[in-house]
Scaffold this motif. Structure first.
Motif, PDB file in Angstrom:
ATOM      1  N   ARG A  66       4.758  -2.259  -9.738  1.00  0.00           N
ATOM      2  CA  ARG A  66       5.196  -1.025  -9.070  1.00  0.00           C
ATOM      3  C   ARG A  66       6.094  -1.341  -7.875  1.00  0.00           C
ATOM      4  O   ARG A  66       7.088  -0.648  -7.629  1.00  0.00           O
ATOM      5  N   HIS A 106      -1.924  -0.250  -6.168  1.00  0.00           N
ATOM      6  CA  HIS A 106      -1.440  -0.924  -4.971  1.00  0.00           C
ATOM      7  C   HIS A 106      -1.434  -2.418  -5.216  1.00  0.00           C
ATOM      8  O   HIS A 106      -2.131  -2.923  -6.094  1.00  0.00           O
ATOM      9  N   ASN A 122       0.867  -1.187   0.000  1.00  0.00           N
ATOM     10  CA  ASN A 122       0.000   0.000   0.000  1.00  0.00           C
ATOM     11  C   ASN A 122       0.897   1.227   0.000  1.00  0.00           C
ATOM     12  O   ASN A 122       1.564   1.524   0.987  1.00  0.00           O
ATOM     13  N   PHE A 123       0.929   1.941  -1.116  1.00  0.00           N
ATOM     14  CA  PHE A 123       1.856   3.059  -1.274  1.00  0.00           C
ATOM     15  C   PHE A 123       1.303   4.379  -0.745  1.00  0.00           C
ATOM     16  O   PHE A 123       1.996   5.390  -0.761  1.00  0.00           O
ATOM     17  N   GLY A 124       0.056   4.378  -0.297  1.00  0.00           N
ATOM     18  CA  GLY A 124      -0.504   5.584   0.303  1.00  0.00           C
ATOM     19  C   GLY A 124      -0.791   6.704  -0.676  1.00  0.00           C
ATOM     20  O   GLY A 124      -0.779   7.869  -0.297  1.00  0.00           O
ATOM     21  N   ASP A 125      -1.030   6.356  -1.932  1.00  0.00           N
ATOM     22  CA  ASP A 125      -1.357   7.384  -2.928  1.00  0.00           C
ATOM     23  C   ASP A 125      -2.410   6.823  -3.871  1.00  0.00           C
ATOM     24  O   ASP A 125      -3.021   5.783  -3.617  1.00  0.00           O
ATOM     25  N   GLU A 126      -2.621   7.513  -4.981  1.00  0.00           N
ATOM     26  CA  GLU A 126      -3.662   7.111  -5.923  1.00  0.00           C
ATOM     27  C   GLU A 126      -3.172   6.096  -6.951  1.00  0.00           C
ATOM     28  O   GLU A 126      -3.949   5.642  -7.788  1.00  0.00           O
ATOM     29  N   GLY A 127      -1.901   5.765  -6.919  1.00  0.00           N
ATOM     30  CA  GLY A 127      -1.360   4.816  -7.879  1.00  0.00           C
ATOM     31  C   GLY A 127      -1.781   3.393  -7.570  1.00  0.00           C
ATOM     32  O   GLY A 127      -2.453   3.125  -6.563  1.00  0.00           O
ATOM     33  N   SER A 149       9.872  -0.147  -7.207  1.00  0.00           N
ATOM     34  CA  SER A 149      10.268   0.562  -5.981  1.00  0.00           C
ATOM     35  C   SER A 149      11.472  -0.092  -5.312  1.00  0.00           C
ATOM     36  O   SER A 149      12.199   0.553  -4.558  1.00  0.00           O
TER      37      SER A 149
END
Length: 343
Positions: free
Chosen positions: A75, A25, A18-23, A79
């Protein structure tokens, strides 16, 4: 490649990926495994003790998700600064280890049973192909002295390290002063003559090697055989716990076929070849015998495989297998035969 993974890392989000943005996950679920461990002073010889339930939380990607092409996992891979190498067919890119398989759950229950605790208590444990990392925390609760969990996929190892941290507080409370679970990236194919010291160092002090449901690709199975033989060369008293889940829709993985095939692969790779003194048969639990594992047809002729040599080279191989239920597979080195006994 062998390197520590997750060292000095802090758990920022209980949901891995969970990257904590709108991209995109990673689609993750959390499974709760209830680890039943003996209460202090309650373990008596010959009977199962009263237990306490320790909840372990395991993040995993549902098996309905195609991990090889999921945008969230892609993603995550980016990362971690992971790039595809020339061989896009390498099994590493399938990321199957992000899924939680029932074989890992079953093995966990076994390790926490009386025979399992007797097997690992006070021992140095190495898991080969750890996936989401459930067995590491379970081995701690089962009383292992040292635990290293390994996989060749950096994405999988990142998830494994996350799950170890996710359960660290529970482990510390249940077993104060318990050893830390060490997670390392380790590719079995790196074990060869002239391998780096870091590779051999990982295998030097192993009492129990655990392999859970990892006999599915010939090149990796052959590499696994080399790893196991190296472990036994370095420590003749070492044991292997080999766990298989049989698939009804796959004849190559039904009952003992996968073990038989693996032993044949490994034996064919032995430099020294010699004829078994007697045919080696795999005894099914229903009393029927499979085709002798010591023989295989090549160009219309029956050619010997050195399965006996392989077994004699392995001081102890314990295997679990099953379909709707699981069974023990015991390799009896003194008899040179594998006997499958329902549990």
């Amino acid at each position: 490649m062998v390197k520590p993974h997750g060292k000095n890392r802090r758990l920022k989000n209980p949901l891995w990926g969970n990257f904590g943005d709108e991209g995109p996950h990673v689609p993750v679920e959390v499974a709760c495994f209830s680890a039943h461990v003996p209460r202090d002073g309650a373990e008596n010889a010959g009977s199962e003790p009263t237990t306490s339930a320790i909840p372990l939380m395991i993040c995993h990607v549902p098996r309905t998700v195609q991990a090889a092409c999921d945008p969230g996992i892609e993603r995550m891979r980016s990362s971690l600064d992971i790039v595809h190498e020339d061989d896009d067919d390498d099994p590493i890119w399938d990321h199957v280890g992000v899924h939680l398989f029932c074989s890992a759950v079953f093995t966990s229950h076994f390790l926490l049973s009386m025979p399992g605790r007797e097997l690992v208590k006070g021992k140095r444990i190495l898991e080969l192909g750890c996936g989401v990392g459930l067995l590491g925390p379970v081995a701690v609760l089962a009383g292992a002295q040292d635990i290293a969990v390994t996989d060749f996929d950096p994405v999988v190892m990142d998830l494994c390290a996350h799950n170890v941290l996710l359960n660290q507080a529970q482990l510390d409370a249940a077993r104060p002063g318990a050893p830390a679970v060490i997670s390392q990236i380790f590719d079995w194919r790196d074990v060869r003559p002239g391998a780096p010291d870091g590779v051999m160092g990982l295998l030097k002090e192993v009492d129990i090697a655990i392999v859970s449901d990892n006999l599915y690709e010939d090149s990796l199975s052959l590499a696994l055989g080399q790893v196991v033989m190296t472990i036994f060369d370095l420590n003749p008293a070492a044991k292997m716990l080999l766990v298989l889940q049989c698939r009804k829709d796959d004849d190559s993985r039904s009952r003992g076929a996968a073990v038989q095939h693996w032993l044949q692969l490994v034996s064919a790779n032995f430099e020294e070849q010699r004829q078994p003194t007697q045919p080696l048969q795999f005894q099914q639990s229903d009393g029927a015998s499979a085709q002798p594992a010591g023989h295989s047809k090549q160009q219309g002729k029956t050619a010997p495989f050195n399965v006996r040599h392989v077994i004699e080279g392995f001081p102890a191989i314990q295997a679990l297998t099953g379909s709707d239920h699981f069974q023990w597979l015991n390799v009896a080195t003194s008899q040179g035969a594998m006997e499958c006994c329902a549990k």
